[in-house]
Design a protein around this motif. Structure first.
Motif, PDB file in Angstrom:
ATOM      1  N   THR A  26       0.859  -1.178   0.000  1.00 40.80           N
ATOM      2  CA  THR A  26       0.000   0.000   0.000  1.00 40.80           C
ATOM      3  C   THR A  26       0.898   1.231   0.000  1.00 40.80           C
ATOM      4  O   THR A  26       1.974   1.221   0.595  1.00 40.80           O
ATOM      5  CB  THR A  26      -0.945   0.063   1.222  1.00 40.80           C
ATOM      6  N   ILE A  27       0.457   2.256  -0.711  1.00 43.46           N
ATOM      7  CA  ILE A  27       1.169   3.536  -0.760  1.00 43.46           C
ATOM      8  C   ILE A  27       0.141   4.624  -0.460  1.00 43.46           C
ATOM      9  O   ILE A  27      -0.872   4.732  -1.164  1.00 43.46           O
ATOM     10  CB  ILE A  27       1.802   3.789  -2.147  1.00 43.46           C
ATOM     11  N   ASP A  65      -2.840   8.320  -9.385  1.00 44.09           N
ATOM     12  CA  ASP A  65      -2.059   7.446  -8.511  1.00 44.09           C
ATOM     13  C   ASP A  65      -1.432   6.272  -9.244  1.00 44.09           C
ATOM     14  O   ASP A  65      -0.466   5.683  -8.768  1.00 44.09           O
ATOM     15  CB  ASP A  65      -2.955   6.925  -7.369  1.00 44.09           C
ATOM     16  N   ALA A  69       1.966   3.856  -8.383  1.00 48.82           N
ATOM     17  CA  ALA A  69       1.760   2.431  -8.090  1.00 48.82           C
ATOM     18  C   ALA A  69       2.375   1.542  -9.154  1.00 48.82           C
ATOM     19  O   ALA A  69       3.017   0.534  -8.837  1.00 48.82           O
ATOM     20  CB  ALA A  69       0.266   2.138  -7.945  1.00 48.82           C
ATOM     21  N   CYS A  86      -0.537  -3.770  -5.674  1.00 48.87           N
ATOM     22  CA  CYS A  86      -0.248  -2.484  -5.045  1.00 48.87           C
ATOM     23  C   CYS A  86      -1.463  -1.572  -5.137  1.00 48.87           C
ATOM     24  O   CYS A  86      -2.015  -1.388  -6.220  1.00 48.87           O
ATOM     25  CB  CYS A  86       0.953  -1.831  -5.729  1.00 48.87           C
ATOM     26  N   CYS A  88      -2.696   2.436  -4.247  1.00 47.39           N
ATOM     27  CA  CYS A  88      -2.068   3.735  -4.012  1.00 47.39           C
ATOM     28  C   CYS A  88      -3.123   4.819  -3.934  1.00 47.39           C
ATOM     29  O   CYS A  88      -4.065   4.828  -4.731  1.00 47.39           O
ATOM     30  CB  CYS A  88      -1.089   4.043  -5.140  1.00 47.39           C
TER      31      CYS A  88
END
Length: 161
Positions: A26-27, A65, A69, A86, A88
């Motif tokens: 996760t971002i 995003d 990602a 992922c 983001c």
């Protein structure tokens, strides 16, 4: 495993979760949300030299995003020779072009932190475990890409749990 990166535009943080030989990332930054979800899967480069990754993206309308990602997931997939999921979400109200560029320049530092966390945690790289024989490992050979310095710097990358 949590990481935190500081860039001039905002603090960026997230989690890395090993999932067998694969991982989930996760971002988050600014006001966190789910702006996109990507899946990166390593494969031989179409040039026939080295490794690349195929990246599939589900993007929320009007969000940018996916640029972050996709870049992070692709580099981690290539360097760890694993599938990477992922999500983001980085939001700054009225972000300037400069702020967006600063966030994008943070990608190499985010990748370095995530790779260091996976290495410290003992995340397996199937190719390295089986003597770099892609046929034995069931995966392709991993290329070691170098991250260039960015304006961002890592301020913590320790496991906090």
């Amino acid at each position: 495993m949590e990481y935190r990166v500081s860039c001039p535009a905002c603090e960026i943080w997230g989690e890395v979760i090993p999932s067998g030989n694969d991982c989930t990332i996760t971002i988050n930054g600014g006001t966190p949300h789910v702006g996109c979800v990507v899946l990166a899967v390593p494969r031989p480069s179409l040039t026939g030299i080295g490794t690349s990754a195929t990246v599939s993206v589900i993007n929320r309308t009007g969000h940018m995003d996916d640029a972050i990602a996709s870049a992070v997931a692709k580099q981690v997939a290539i360097q760890r020779n694993c599938a990477v999921a992922c999500s983001c979400g980085i939001h700054i109200d009225n972000a300037s072009a400069k702020a967006i560029a600063q966030i994008r320049n943070s990608v190499p530092v985010i990748v370095e932190d995530i790779l260091a966390l996976l290495e410290r945690r003992g995340h397996t790289n199937p190719v390295e475990e089986k003597g770099n024989n892609p046929a034995e490992a069931g995966h392709i050979n991993s290329a070691k890409a170098k991250c260039s310095p960015a304006t961002a710097k890592s301020i913590t990358s320790d496991e906090t749990k």
